[in-house]
Motif scaffolding. Structure first.
Motif, PDB file in Angstrom:
ATOM      1  N   VAL A 113       0.874  -1.166   0.000  1.00 41.89           N
ATOM      2  CA  VAL A 113       0.000   0.000   0.000  1.00 41.89           C
ATOM      3  C   VAL A 113       0.914   1.221   0.000  1.00 41.89           C
ATOM      4  CG1 VAL A 113      -1.815   1.276   1.189  1.00 41.89           C
ATOM      5  CG2 VAL A 113      -1.817  -1.231   1.241  1.00 41.89           C
ATOM      6  N   VAL A 114       0.974   1.907  -1.122  1.00 42.79           N
ATOM      7  CA  VAL A 114       1.871   3.046  -1.306  1.00 42.79           C
ATOM      8  C   VAL A 114       1.171   4.307  -0.820  1.00 42.79           C
ATOM      9  CG1 VAL A 114       3.096   4.452  -3.007  1.00 42.79           C
ATOM     10  CG2 VAL A 114       3.028   1.951  -3.249  1.00 42.79           C
ATOM     11  N   VAL A 115       1.809   5.030   0.078  1.00 44.62           N
ATOM     12  CA  VAL A 115       1.248   6.267   0.615  1.00 44.62           C
ATOM     13  C   VAL A 115       1.817   7.437  -0.170  1.00 44.62           C
ATOM     14  CG1 VAL A 115       1.090   7.749   2.646  1.00 44.62           C
ATOM     15  CG2 VAL A 115       0.956   5.261   2.899  1.00 44.62           C
ATOM     16  N   LYS A 116       0.945   8.303  -0.638  1.00 40.69           N
ATOM     17  CA  LYS A 116       1.375   9.452  -1.431  1.00 40.69           C
ATOM     18  C   LYS A 116       0.724  10.723  -0.908  1.00 40.69           C
ATOM     19  CE  LYS A 116      -2.021   8.613  -5.163  1.00 40.69           C
ATOM     20  NZ  LYS A 116      -2.618   9.930  -5.389  1.00 40.69           N
ATOM     21  N   GLN A 117       1.282  11.871  -1.327  1.00 39.92           N
ATOM     22  CA  GLN A 117       0.736  13.165  -0.944  1.00 39.92           C
ATOM     23  C   GLN A 117       0.252  13.977  -2.143  1.00 39.92           C
ATOM     24  OE1 GLN A 117       3.928  12.196   0.610  1.00 39.92           O
ATOM     25  NE2 GLN A 117       2.525  11.335   2.140  1.00 39.92           N
ATOM     26  N   TYR A 118       0.592  13.529  -3.338  1.00 44.53           N
ATOM     27  CA  TYR A 118       0.230  14.266  -4.547  1.00 44.53           C
ATOM     28  C   TYR A 118      -0.505  13.346  -5.513  1.00 44.53           C
ATOM     29  CZ  TYR A 118       3.036  18.016  -2.664  1.00 44.53           C
ATOM     30  OH  TYR A 118       3.508  19.006  -1.847  1.00 44.53           O
ATOM     31  N   ALA A 119      -0.855  13.877  -6.682  1.00 42.41           N
ATOM     32  CA  ALA A 119      -1.750  13.145  -7.566  1.00 42.41           C
ATOM     33  C   ALA A 119      -1.137  11.844  -8.085  1.00 42.41           C
ATOM     34  CB  ALA A 119      -2.159  14.044  -8.737  1.00 42.41           C
ATOM     35  N   SER A 120       0.074  11.904  -8.601  1.00 44.51           N
ATOM     36  CA  SER A 120       0.681  10.722  -9.202  1.00 44.51           C
ATOM     37  C   SER A 120       1.092   9.704  -8.154  1.00 44.51           C
ATOM     38  CB  SER A 120       1.905  11.122 -10.029  1.00 44.51           C
ATOM     39  OG  SER A 120       2.612   9.976 -10.453  1.00 44.51           O
ATOM     40  N   SER A 126       7.903   5.095  -3.575  1.00 44.87           N
ATOM     41  CA  SER A 126       8.755   3.964  -3.956  1.00 44.87           C
ATOM     42  C   SER A 126       8.133   3.097  -5.045  1.00 44.87           C
ATOM     43  CB  SER A 126       9.006   3.091  -2.719  1.00 44.87           C
ATOM     44  OG  SER A 126       7.770   2.589  -2.208  1.00 44.87           O
ATOM     45  N   LEU A 127       7.019   3.527  -5.650  1.00 42.46           N
ATOM     46  CA  LEU A 127       6.276   2.641  -6.544  1.00 42.46           C
ATOM     47  C   LEU A 127       7.116   2.165  -7.724  1.00 42.46           C
ATOM     48  CD1 LEU A 127       3.688   1.210  -7.381  1.00 42.46           C
ATOM     49  CD2 LEU A 127       2.933   3.348  -8.455  1.00 42.46           C
ATOM     50  N   ALA A 128       7.786   3.085  -8.420  1.00 47.38           N
ATOM     51  CA  ALA A 128       8.559   2.671  -9.592  1.00 47.38           C
ATOM     52  C   ALA A 128       9.629   1.658  -9.220  1.00 47.38           C
ATOM     53  CB  ALA A 128       9.184   3.889 -10.267  1.00 47.38           C
ATOM     54  N   ALA A 129      10.347   1.897  -8.123  1.00 48.36           N
ATOM     55  CA  ALA A 129      11.386   0.962  -7.699  1.00 48.36           C
ATOM     56  C   ALA A 129      10.798  -0.395  -7.341  1.00 48.36           C
ATOM     57  CB  ALA A 129      12.146   1.542  -6.509  1.00 48.36           C
TER      58      ALA A 129
END
Length: 207
Positions: A113-120, A126-129
């Motif tokens: 579960v990737v936590v983000k602060q912006y749209a992408s 760390s999603l791409a890695a």
């Protein structure tokens, strides 16, 4: 007949050999009628997302989830929060638990579960890695909203060397027109927009 955006647009990326399903921000804030980002009809997209996730799991393909989350006090919200103040609902100390993934969707043990602060989903995460490390070459994108985080994530997926496949029925937006127009533009320039049935067929077969 030429493509609606002209002959220089709407090429096909196609699928690679190692897809992953990425479910973008399908949380209670969008799925529940009193949520701060409530969608007019979230049910069909939720059901389509669930089908995609089930198919990926059955086929042995990765599933990754994203959510938006801010620290108490919103210090990490930056200018995005100034532009969209309703994002404050995703602060860790906000009332309502709006940032929880919406039922019937639920990450399985071991699914990131990737936590983000912006749209992408790729910006500052760390999603791409994570995807590159597991050999993923195709990102099957579902979630919300089509004109916002789905669009930004699909565009960045292409920039990171993945083949973005945006599943039409598994995304949603605040109006049908926004949904349709953004899918058309994504399909012209940044991603392949595919139907749910085609995605399910592809996920059910091994290369």
């Amino acid at each position: 007949m030429s493509a609606p955006h002209g002959p220089g647009f709407s090429g096909r990326l196609g699928w690679g050999t190692h897809p992953a399903v990425v479910v973008i921000d399908f949380v209670r804030a969008y799925a529940e009628p009193d949520g701060p980002f409530a969608l007019p009809e979230p049910g069909p997209a939720l059901a389509a997302c669930a089908e995609l996730v089930d198919a990926a799991r059955a086929g042995g393909y990765p599933v990754v989830w994203t959510v938006v989350r801010y620290t108490p006090g919103l210090a990490d919200g930056g200018l995005f929060l100034r532009k969209v103040p309703a994002l404050g609902a995703f602060a860790e100390d906000a009332d309502g638990d709006w940032g929880e993934i919406a039922p019937p969707l639920k990450p399985a043990p071991g699914e990131p579960v990737v936590v983000k602060q912006y749209a992408s989903a790729f910006f500052g995460t760390s999603l791409a890695a994570t995807l590159h490390a597991t050999g993923v070459d195709t990102v099957v994108i579902a979630g919300v909203s089509t004109s916002g985080c789905v669009r930004a994530s699909a565009t960045d997926a292409l920039s990171h060397g993945f083949r973005p496949q945006v599943v039409r029925q598994a995304c949603a937006d605040r109006t049908p027109a926004l949904h349709a127009n953004n899918l058309a533009d994504l399909d012209a320039k940044y991603a392949d927009v595919v139907d749910l049935s085609a995605a399910l067929t592809r996920l059910s077969t091994r290369p």
